[in-house]
Scaffold this motif. Structure first.
Motif, mmCIF file in Angstrom:
data_model
loop_
_atom_site.group_PDB
_atom_site.id
_atom_site.type_symbol
_atom_site.label_atom_id
_atom_site.label_comp_id
_atom_site.label_asym_id
_atom_site.label_seq_id
_atom_site.Cartn_x
_atom_site.Cartn_y
_atom_site.Cartn_z
ATOM 1 N N ALA A 178 32.269 33.126 18.704
ATOM 2 C CA ALA A 178 30.830 32.914 18.928
ATOM 3 C C ALA A 178 30.146 34.220 19.333
ATOM 4 C CB ALA A 178 30.627 31.854 20.008
ATOM 5 N N THR A 179 30.835 35.021 20.156
ATOM 6 C CA THR A 179 30.263 36.298 20.589
ATOM 7 C C THR A 179 30.122 37.259 19.417
ATOM 8 O OG1 THR A 179 31.239 36.019 22.781
ATOM 9 C CG2 THR A 179 30.560 38.242 22.173
ATOM 10 N N ALA A 180 31.119 37.284 18.541
ATOM 11 C CA ALA A 180 31.043 38.153 17.361
ATOM 12 C C ALA A 180 29.861 37.770 16.476
ATOM 13 C CB ALA A 180 32.345 38.068 16.571
ATOM 14 N N VAL A 181 29.665 36.476 16.303
ATOM 15 C CA VAL A 181 28.521 36.011 15.508
ATOM 16 C C VAL A 181 27.210 36.429 16.167
ATOM 17 C CG1 VAL A 181 27.290 33.967 14.682
ATOM 18 C CG2 VAL A 181 29.782 34.074 14.497
ATOM 19 N N SER A 182 27.142 36.288 17.502
ATOM 20 C CA SER A 182 25.908 36.670 18.205
ATOM 21 C C SER A 182 25.669 38.171 18.095
ATOM 22 C CB SER A 182 25.983 36.253 19.676
ATOM 23 O OG SER A 182 26.830 37.110 20.417
ATOM 24 N N GLY A 183 26.727 38.970 18.179
ATOM 25 C CA GLY A 183 26.575 40.416 18.037
ATOM 26 C C GLY A 183 26.062 40.794 16.665
ATOM 27 N N LEU A 184 26.558 40.112 15.638
ATOM 28 C CA LEU A 184 26.097 40.375 14.274
ATOM 29 C C LEU A 184 24.628 40.010 14.113
ATOM 30 C CD1 LEU A 184 26.839 41.214 11.375
ATOM 31 C CD2 LEU A 184 27.503 38.824 10.955
ATOM 32 N N ILE A 185 24.226 38.881 14.728
ATOM 33 C CA ILE A 185 22.822 38.446 14.648
ATOM 34 C C ILE A 185 21.904 39.447 15.356
ATOM 35 C CG2 ILE A 185 21.180 36.685 15.416
ATOM 36 C CD1 ILE A 185 23.403 34.605 14.970
ATOM 37 N N VAL A 186 22.326 39.872 16.552
ATOM 38 C CA VAL A 186 21.517 40.857 17.291
ATOM 39 C C VAL A 186 21.411 42.160 16.507
ATOM 40 C CG1 VAL A 186 21.415 42.276 19.376
ATOM 41 C CG2 VAL A 186 22.043 39.863 19.548
ATOM 42 N N LEU A 187 22.517 42.585 15.918
ATOM 43 C CA LEU A 187 22.556 43.846 15.168
ATOM 44 C C LEU A 187 21.664 43.799 13.934
ATOM 45 C CD1 LEU A 187 23.910 46.665 14.911
ATOM 46 C CD2 LEU A 187 25.710 45.559 13.562
ATOM 47 N N THR A 188 21.652 42.662 13.233
ATOM 48 C CA THR A 188 20.927 42.580 11.958
ATOM 49 C C THR A 188 19.499 42.076 12.096
ATOM 50 O OG1 THR A 188 21.881 40.384 11.583
ATOM 51 C CG2 THR A 188 23.048 42.266 10.619
ATOM 52 N N THR A 189 19.223 41.272 13.126
ATOM 53 C CA THR A 189 17.885 40.685 13.236
ATOM 54 C C THR A 189 17.152 41.077 14.513
ATOM 55 O OG1 THR A 189 18.589 38.655 14.386
ATOM 56 C CG2 THR A 189 18.741 38.671 11.970
ATOM 57 N N GLY A 190 17.884 41.564 15.515
ATOM 58 C CA GLY A 190 17.258 41.900 16.787
ATOM 59 C C GLY A 190 16.985 40.696 17.665
ATOM 60 N N PHE A 191 17.492 39.519 17.306
ATOM 61 C CA PHE A 191 17.278 38.288 18.075
ATOM 62 C C PHE A 191 18.200 38.296 19.297
ATOM 63 C CE2 PHE A 191 18.196 33.610 18.626
ATOM 64 C CZ PHE A 191 16.953 33.292 19.165
ATOM 65 N N ALA A 192 17.701 38.786 20.443
ATOM 66 C CA ALA A 192 18.524 39.010 21.633
ATOM 67 C C ALA A 192 19.036 37.712 22.256
ATOM 68 C CB ALA A 192 17.733 39.801 22.665
ATOM 69 N N ARG A 193 18.320 36.600 22.047
ATOM 70 C CA ARG A 193 18.741 35.331 22.656
ATOM 71 C C ARG A 193 20.036 34.786 22.040
ATOM 72 N NH1 ARG A 193 13.120 34.986 23.180
ATOM 73 N NH2 ARG A 193 12.429 34.334 25.284
ATOM 74 N N ALA A 194 20.463 35.352 20.938
ATOM 75 C CA ALA A 194 21.714 34.911 20.313
ATOM 76 C C ALA A 194 22.895 35.106 21.269
ATOM 77 C CB ALA A 194 21.960 35.661 19.007
ATOM 78 N N ASP A 195 22.815 36.153 22.119
ATOM 79 C CA ASP A 195 23.883 36.421 23.079
ATOM 80 C C ASP A 195 24.022 35.278 24.083
ATOM 81 O OD1 ASP A 195 25.746 38.638 24.192
ATOM 82 O OD2 ASP A 195 24.593 38.000 25.948
ATOM 83 N N ALA A 196 22.881 34.800 24.610
ATOM 84 C CA ALA A 196 22.915 33.691 25.566
ATOM 85 C C ALA A 196 23.343 32.394 24.893
ATOM 86 C CB ALA A 196 21.535 33.522 26.203
ATOM 87 N N ILE A 197 22.927 32.199 23.642
ATOM 88 C CA ILE A 197 23.332 30.991 22.902
ATOM 89 C C ILE A 197 24.845 30.982 22.709
ATOM 90 C CG2 ILE A 197 23.164 29.806 20.683
ATOM 91 C CD1 ILE A 197 20.252 30.814 20.532
ATOM 92 N N ALA A 198 25.427 32.163 22.405
ATOM 93 C CA ALA A 198 26.890 32.259 22.262
ATOM 94 C C ALA A 198 27.583 31.901 23.570
ATOM 95 C CB ALA A 198 27.273 33.667 21.819
ATOM 96 N N SER A 199 26.987 32.320 24.690
ATOM 97 C CA SER A 199 27.562 31.983 25.999
ATOM 98 C C SER A 199 27.560 30.477 26.224
ATOM 99 C CB SER A 199 26.781 32.670 27.120
ATOM 100 O OG SER A 199 26.915 34.065 27.033
ATOM 101 N N LEU A 200 26.497 29.791 25.784
ATOM 102 C CA LEU A 200 26.423 28.335 25.942
ATOM 103 C C LEU A 200 27.485 27.634 25.089
ATOM 104 C CD1 LEU A 200 22.553 27.767 26.027
ATOM 105 C CD2 LEU A 200 24.179 27.454 27.912
ATOM 106 N N VAL A 201 27.803 28.216 23.936
ATOM 107 C CA VAL A 201 28.889 27.662 23.109
ATOM 108 C C VAL A 201 30.207 27.745 23.876
ATOM 109 C CG1 VAL A 201 30.241 27.979 21.007
ATOM 110 C CG2 VAL A 201 27.748 28.168 20.921
ATOM 111 N N VAL A 202 30.434 28.899 24.516
ATOM 112 C CA VAL A 202 31.647 29.068 25.326
ATOM 113 C C VAL A 202 31.675 28.054 26.467
ATOM 114 C CG1 VAL A 202 32.958 30.669 26.771
ATOM 115 C CG2 VAL A 202 31.767 31.518 24.759
ATOM 116 N N VAL A 203 30.516 27.830 27.087
ATOM 117 C CA VAL A 203 30.415 26.860 28.187
ATOM 118 C C VAL A 203 30.814 25.463 27.722
ATOM 119 C CG1 VAL A 203 28.765 25.626 29.661
ATOM 120 C CG2 VAL A 203 28.713 28.127 29.555
ATOM 121 N N ALA A 204 30.318 25.066 26.550
ATOM 122 C CA ALA A 204 30.654 23.739 26.021
ATOM 123 C C ALA A 204 32.157 23.605 25.782
ATOM 124 C CB ALA A 204 29.887 23.490 24.719
ATOM 125 N N LEU A 205 32.785 24.659 25.264
ATOM 126 C CA LEU A 205 34.228 24.638 25.018
ATOM 127 C C LEU A 205 35.005 24.560 26.339
ATOM 128 C CD1 LEU A 205 34.373 27.351 22.203
ATOM 129 C CD2 LEU A 205 34.734 24.893 21.916
#
Length: 342
Positions: A178-205
């Protein structure tokens, strides 16, 4: 006639042995190797997480810390569980492994609360995140966790203790993805909230894995029957055996992972062969339920009660309950042939 058949008699001495081919020493070697790899990578990840301002990386590192702690607990518990029974600990310290599994589950739940709060804060006010650094670190973390998951899969996962450590590693692996996906999103789109969303995925797991570990370890501590065994159905199965008139005080529990135990009071028809009944019931329990540690008290009907007990058990379509003096403070249902249970 009273017969006490302990789990060490007549083919039951193997009840305490592991049912898997992996030795405890091999288990410990795999766990130690995974611990060294995790600790080394966790140190690197913490530094990069602060440099990149990534909560996802820091949360993964925090989870890796609990991974390391879970393995340390597992190693300590395995050593304690291997100690022979002595003194007041008649089962030894086998449940140290279950304590370790429960501690692993609780750490997952507590950590998920903290990370959930931090993730929500960052969703509201996202900081600048270095996407490229997050992506590279997460990809490396995936490789590390794949190796660690493979190492722990070689150990005995039938043990709830080892399974607890394995669940930590597996949750961390999904978190890195999930973190790798968020890093790719931030890198390509600049959408910084992807990092926090990835953290919430980890929380659910974490919540899912932690809840499962706490529930399973709790069942063992509360002396619940092993999952997949219905005590009522098992009691009916026992009372259907030849010469068995009644089964009561039936208890089924787990000493530790993979080590089930049973005790019961069996009443046999007058003139029946108590020894034969006991042997046949122990064979049934071993072959059909995997229970090799069984303590059966076998009596003839009427030996502990009055002569009226025999009539109550053998006459009429719906036998009345036995008088209280037959077995004071009987626990659980009384199983008798036919549809009636008291």
């Amino acid at each position: 006639m009273t017969e006490h058949a302990h789990g060490h008699d007549e083919g039951t001495a193997h009840a305490h042995s592991h049912s898997h081919a992996v030795s405890p020493d091999a288990d410990r070697r795999w766990l130690r190797a995974a611990l060294i790899l995790l600790t080394a990578y966790m140190t690197v990840e913490v530094v990069i997480g602060f440099v990149a301002q990534s909560l996802a990386l820091i949360s993964d590192a925090a989870h890796m810390l609990t991974d390391a702690v879970s393995i340390v607990l597992a190693l300590i518990a395995m050593r304690l569980a291997a100690k022979p029974a002595r003194g007041g600990y008649t089962y030894g310290l086998k449940r140290a492994e279950i304590l370790s599994a429960q501690a692993n589950g609780l750490t997952l739940l507590l950590l998920s609360v903290w990370l959930g709060y931090e993730s929500i804060v960052r969703l509201i006010s996202p900081p600048a995140v270095t996407g490229g650094l997050v992506l590279v670190t997460a990809l490396a973390g995936i490789v590390v966790n794949l190796i660690c998951a493979w190492m722990l899969s070689k150990a005995n996962r039938a043990s709830l203790n080892v399974e607890g450590a394995y669940q930590h590693i597996l949750t961390d692996l999904f978190g890195f993805i999930a973190t790798a996906v968020s890093g790719l999103i931030v890198l390509t789109t600049g959408f910084a909230r992807a990092d926090a969303i990835a953290s919430l995925v980890v929380v659910a797991l974490m919540l899912k894995a932690g809840t499962g570990l706490v529930r399973e370890s709790g069942r063992i501590f509360m002396e619940a029957a092993p999952a997949g065994i219905d005590p009522d159905a098992l009691g009916d199965h026992l009372v259907a055996a030849d010469e068995v008139v009644e089964v009561h005080d039936l208890h089924i529990w787990q000493i530790t992972s993979g080590q089930s135990a049973l005790s019961a009071h069996i009443l046999v028809a007058p003139g029946g062969d108590c020894h034969k009944v006991r042997r046949s019931l122990q064979e049934l329990l071993s072959a059909e339920y995997g229970i090799t540690h069984a303590t059966l008290q076998v009596d003839h009907v009427g030996e502990q009660g009055s002569a009226d007990d025999v009539l109550r058990l053998t006459a009429g379509p719906a036998p009345a309950p036995l008088p209280a003096e037959h077995c004071e403070d009987t626990h659980g249902p009384v199983h008798r042939p036919g549809p009636h249970r008291h």
